[in-house]
Scaffold this motif. Structure first.
Motif, PDB file in Angstrom:
ATOM      1  N   ARG A   3       0.838  -1.202   0.000  1.00  0.00           N
ATOM      2  CA  ARG A   3       0.000   0.000   0.000  1.00  0.00           C
ATOM      3  C   ARG A   3       0.875   1.255   0.000  1.00  0.00           C
ATOM      4  NH1 ARG A   3      -5.490   1.072   2.962  1.00  0.00           N
ATOM      5  NH2 ARG A   3      -5.821  -0.770   1.730  1.00  0.00           N
ATOM      6  N   VAL A   4       1.973   1.220   0.728  1.00  0.00           N
ATOM      7  CA  VAL A   4       2.890   2.355   0.768  1.00  0.00           C
ATOM      8  C   VAL A   4       3.450   2.617  -0.627  1.00  0.00           C
ATOM      9  CG1 VAL A   4       5.111   3.159   1.657  1.00  0.00           C
ATOM     10  CG2 VAL A   4       3.469   2.052   3.191  1.00  0.00           C
ATOM     11  N   LEU A   5       3.774   1.558  -1.355  1.00  0.00           N
ATOM     12  CA  LEU A   5       4.290   1.735  -2.714  1.00  0.00           C
ATOM     13  C   LEU A   5       3.228   2.339  -3.624  1.00  0.00           C
ATOM     14  CD1 LEU A   5       6.361  -1.518  -3.242  1.00  0.00           C
ATOM     15  CD2 LEU A   5       7.136   0.712  -2.468  1.00  0.00           C
ATOM     16  N   ALA A   6       1.998   1.900  -3.473  1.00  0.00           N
ATOM     17  CA  ALA A   6       0.915   2.468  -4.273  1.00  0.00           C
ATOM     18  C   ALA A   6       0.744   3.949  -3.958  1.00  0.00           C
ATOM     19  CB  ALA A   6      -0.389   1.712  -4.011  1.00  0.00           C
ATOM     20  N   GLU A   7       0.791   4.295  -2.685  1.00  0.00           N
ATOM     21  CA  GLU A   7       0.646   5.697  -2.296  1.00  0.00           C
ATOM     22  C   GLU A   7       1.813   6.531  -2.808  1.00  0.00           C
ATOM     23  OE1 GLU A   7       0.206   5.319   1.914  1.00  0.00           O
ATOM     24  OE2 GLU A   7      -1.911   4.782   1.764  1.00  0.00           O
ATOM     25  N   PRO A  14       9.628   8.453  -6.401  1.00  0.00           N
ATOM     26  CA  PRO A  14      10.398   7.264  -6.753  1.00  0.00           C
ATOM     27  C   PRO A  14      10.712   6.468  -5.488  1.00  0.00           C
ATOM     28  CG  PRO A  14      11.801   9.183  -6.793  1.00  0.00           C
ATOM     29  CD  PRO A  14      10.404   9.672  -6.547  1.00  0.00           C
ATOM     30  N   PHE A  15      10.906   5.165  -5.640  1.00  0.00           N
ATOM     31  CA  PHE A  15      11.172   4.337  -4.467  1.00  0.00           C
ATOM     32  C   PHE A  15      12.116   3.191  -4.782  1.00  0.00           C
ATOM     33  CE2 PHE A  15       7.230   2.898  -6.427  1.00  0.00           C
ATOM     34  CZ  PHE A  15       7.497   1.558  -6.650  1.00  0.00           C
ATOM     35  N   VAL A  16      12.676   2.647  -3.700  1.00  0.00           N
ATOM     36  CA  VAL A  16      13.492   1.439  -3.746  1.00  0.00           C
ATOM     37  C   VAL A  16      12.739   0.414  -2.920  1.00  0.00           C
ATOM     38  CG1 VAL A  16      15.700   0.395  -3.126  1.00  0.00           C
ATOM     39  CG2 VAL A  16      15.621   2.788  -3.867  1.00  0.00           C
ATOM     40  N   CYS A  17      12.598  -0.801  -3.444  1.00  0.00           N
ATOM     41  CA  CYS A  17      11.881  -1.836  -2.707  1.00  0.00           C
ATOM     42  C   CYS A  17      12.589  -3.176  -2.876  1.00  0.00           C
ATOM     43  CB  CYS A  17      10.433  -1.924  -3.186  1.00  0.00           C
ATOM     44  SG  CYS A  17      10.262  -2.373  -4.926  1.00  0.00           S
ATOM     45  N   THR A  18      12.167  -4.138  -2.073  1.00  0.00           N
ATOM     46  CA  THR A  18      12.715  -5.491  -2.172  1.00  0.00           C
ATOM     47  C   THR A  18      11.641  -6.445  -2.668  1.00  0.00           C
ATOM     48  OG1 THR A  18      12.155  -5.918   0.141  1.00  0.00           O
ATOM     49  CG2 THR A  18      14.386  -5.125  -0.311  1.00  0.00           C
ATOM     50  N   ARG A  19      12.070  -7.575  -3.176  1.00  0.00           N
ATOM     51  CA  ARG A  19      11.155  -8.591  -3.701  1.00  0.00           C
ATOM     52  C   ARG A  19      10.567  -9.407  -2.551  1.00  0.00           C
ATOM     53  NH1 ARG A  19      11.735  -9.484  -9.209  1.00  0.00           N
ATOM     54  NH2 ARG A  19      13.536  -8.438 -10.104  1.00  0.00           N
ATOM     55  N   VAL A  20       9.567  -8.844  -1.894  1.00  0.00           N
ATOM     56  CA  VAL A  20       8.889  -9.548  -0.804  1.00  0.00           C
ATOM     57  C   VAL A  20       7.389  -9.320  -0.916  1.00  0.00           C
ATOM     58  CG1 VAL A  20      10.838  -9.427   0.809  1.00  0.00           C
ATOM     59  CG2 VAL A  20       9.154  -7.591   0.782  1.00  0.00           C
ATOM     60  N   GLY A  21       6.624 -10.266  -0.412  1.00  0.00           N
ATOM     61  CA  GLY A  21       5.168 -10.129  -0.358  1.00  0.00           C
ATOM     62  C   GLY A  21       4.545  -9.684  -1.662  1.00  0.00           C
ATOM     63  N   GLY A  22       3.605  -8.755  -1.556  1.00  0.00           N
ATOM     64  CA  GLY A  22       2.892  -8.263  -2.720  1.00  0.00           C
ATOM     65  C   GLY A  22       3.567  -7.082  -3.398  1.00  0.00           C
ATOM     66  N   VAL A  23       4.801  -6.820  -3.037  1.00  0.00           N
ATOM     67  CA  VAL A  23       5.516  -5.669  -3.585  1.00  0.00           C
ATOM     68  C   VAL A  23       5.586  -5.717  -5.106  1.00  0.00           C
ATOM     69  CG1 VAL A  23       7.814  -4.620  -3.736  1.00  0.00           C
ATOM     70  CG2 VAL A  23       6.847  -5.207  -1.511  1.00  0.00           C
ATOM     71  N   MET A  24       5.851  -6.858  -5.667  1.00  0.00           N
ATOM     72  CA  MET A  24       6.069  -6.946  -7.110  1.00  0.00           C
ATOM     73  C   MET A  24       4.797  -6.690  -7.910  1.00  0.00           C
ATOM     74  SD  MET A  24       9.238  -7.137  -7.189  1.00  0.00           S
ATOM     75  CE  MET A  24       9.416  -7.231  -8.951  1.00  0.00           C
ATOM     76  N   ASP A  25       3.642  -6.679  -7.250  1.00  0.00           N
ATOM     77  CA  ASP A  25       2.395  -6.313  -7.925  1.00  0.00           C
ATOM     78  C   ASP A  25       2.293  -4.801  -8.128  1.00  0.00           C
ATOM     79  OD1 ASP A  25       1.597  -8.957  -7.944  1.00  0.00           O
ATOM     80  OD2 ASP A  25       0.464  -8.769  -6.073  1.00  0.00           O
ATOM     81  N   ASN A  26       3.168  -4.055  -7.460  1.00  0.00           N
ATOM     82  CA  ASN A  26       3.083  -2.601  -7.460  1.00  0.00           C
ATOM     83  C   ASN A  26       4.283  -1.916  -8.094  1.00  0.00           C
ATOM     84  OD1 ASN A  26       0.586  -1.908  -5.773  1.00  0.00           O
ATOM     85  ND2 ASN A  26       1.586  -3.536  -4.639  1.00  0.00           N
ATOM     86  N   VAL A  27       5.091  -2.666  -8.812  1.00  0.00           N
ATOM     87  CA  VAL A  27       6.294  -2.078  -9.401  1.00  0.00           C
ATOM     88  C   VAL A  27       6.640  -2.772 -10.715  1.00  0.00           C
ATOM     89  CG1 VAL A  27       7.859  -3.590  -8.103  1.00  0.00           C
ATOM     90  CG2 VAL A  27       8.704  -1.409  -8.931  1.00  0.00           C
ATOM     91  N   ILE A  28       7.136  -1.984 -11.646  1.00  0.00           N
ATOM     92  CA  ILE A  28       7.765  -2.520 -12.852  1.00  0.00           C
ATOM     93  C   ILE A  28       9.246  -2.239 -12.654  1.00  0.00           C
ATOM     94  CG2 ILE A  28       7.979  -2.384 -15.361  1.00  0.00           C
ATOM     95  CD1 ILE A  28       5.109  -1.173 -15.356  1.00  0.00           C
ATOM     96  N   PRO A  29      10.039  -3.280 -12.345  1.00  0.00           N
ATOM     97  CA  PRO A  29      11.443  -3.055 -11.987  1.00  0.00           C
ATOM     98  C   PRO A  29      12.200  -2.213 -13.013  1.00  0.00           C
ATOM     99  CG  PRO A  29      10.838  -5.332 -11.580  1.00  0.00           C
ATOM    100  CD  PRO A  29       9.687  -4.700 -12.330  1.00  0.00           C
ATOM    101  N   GLY A  30      12.851  -1.177 -12.488  1.00  0.00           N
ATOM    102  CA  GLY A  30      13.649  -0.308 -13.334  1.00  0.00           C
ATOM    103  C   GLY A  30      12.851   0.727 -14.100  1.00  0.00           C
TER     104      GLY A  30
END
Length: 105
Positions: A3-7, A14-30
Motif C-alpha cells: 500500500r505504501v508503494l501504491a501511495e 520514486p522508491f526502492v523496494c525489495t522482492r517480498v510479499g505483494g511488492v512486485m504487484d506494485n512495481v515494474i522493476p527499473g
C-alpha cells in the motif's frame, strides 16, 4: 508495505523496494521503481545513490510510477462507490461474503 508503494507511486515519488510479499504487484522493476533483493545492503546503497545522483532518472521513475498507479488504482470516488456497492451486497445477503468483483478495477 504494498500500500505504501501504491501511495508513493500516486504521489510520483520514486522508491526502492525489495522482492517480498505483494511488492512486485506494485512495481515494474527499473521503470516505476528500483528493486533489490532482500537483505542486500550494497544493493540498497547503490539504489539510493542512483536516486540521489541522477535527478533525471529519479523524475522518470516517479512519473512512470504515477502513470502506472493511476491506471492500476481507480480514483477515490470510484473506490468509494465500489465499497458502497460491495457493502450493500453484503448487507443484502444477510452479512455473507460476496464475490469481490465489485472491488476489482
Amino acid at each position: 508495505l504494498a500500500r505504501v508503494l501504491a501511495e508513493a507511486s500516486l504521489c510520483a515519488a520514486p522508491f526502492v523496494c525489495t522482492r517480498v510479499g505483494g511488492v512486485m504487484d506494485n512495481v515494474i522493476p527499473g521503470t516505476t521503481g528500483l528493486v533489490i533483493p532482500p537483505n542486500d545492503l550494497a544493493g540498497l546503497t547503490a539504489a539510493i545513490g542512483t536516486l540521489l545522483d541522477d535527478p533525471v532518472r529519479t523524475r522518470q521513475l516517479g512519473t512512470a510510477a504515477r502513470e502506472f498507479a493511476t491506471k492500476r488504482y481507480p480514483p477515490i470516488e470510484q473506490q468509494y462507490d465500489r465499497w458502497i456497492e460491495y457493502w450493500g451486497q453484503v448487507a443484502a445477503s444477510g452479512g455473507h461474503a460476496v464475490h469481490d468483483e465489485v472491488l476489482t478495477p
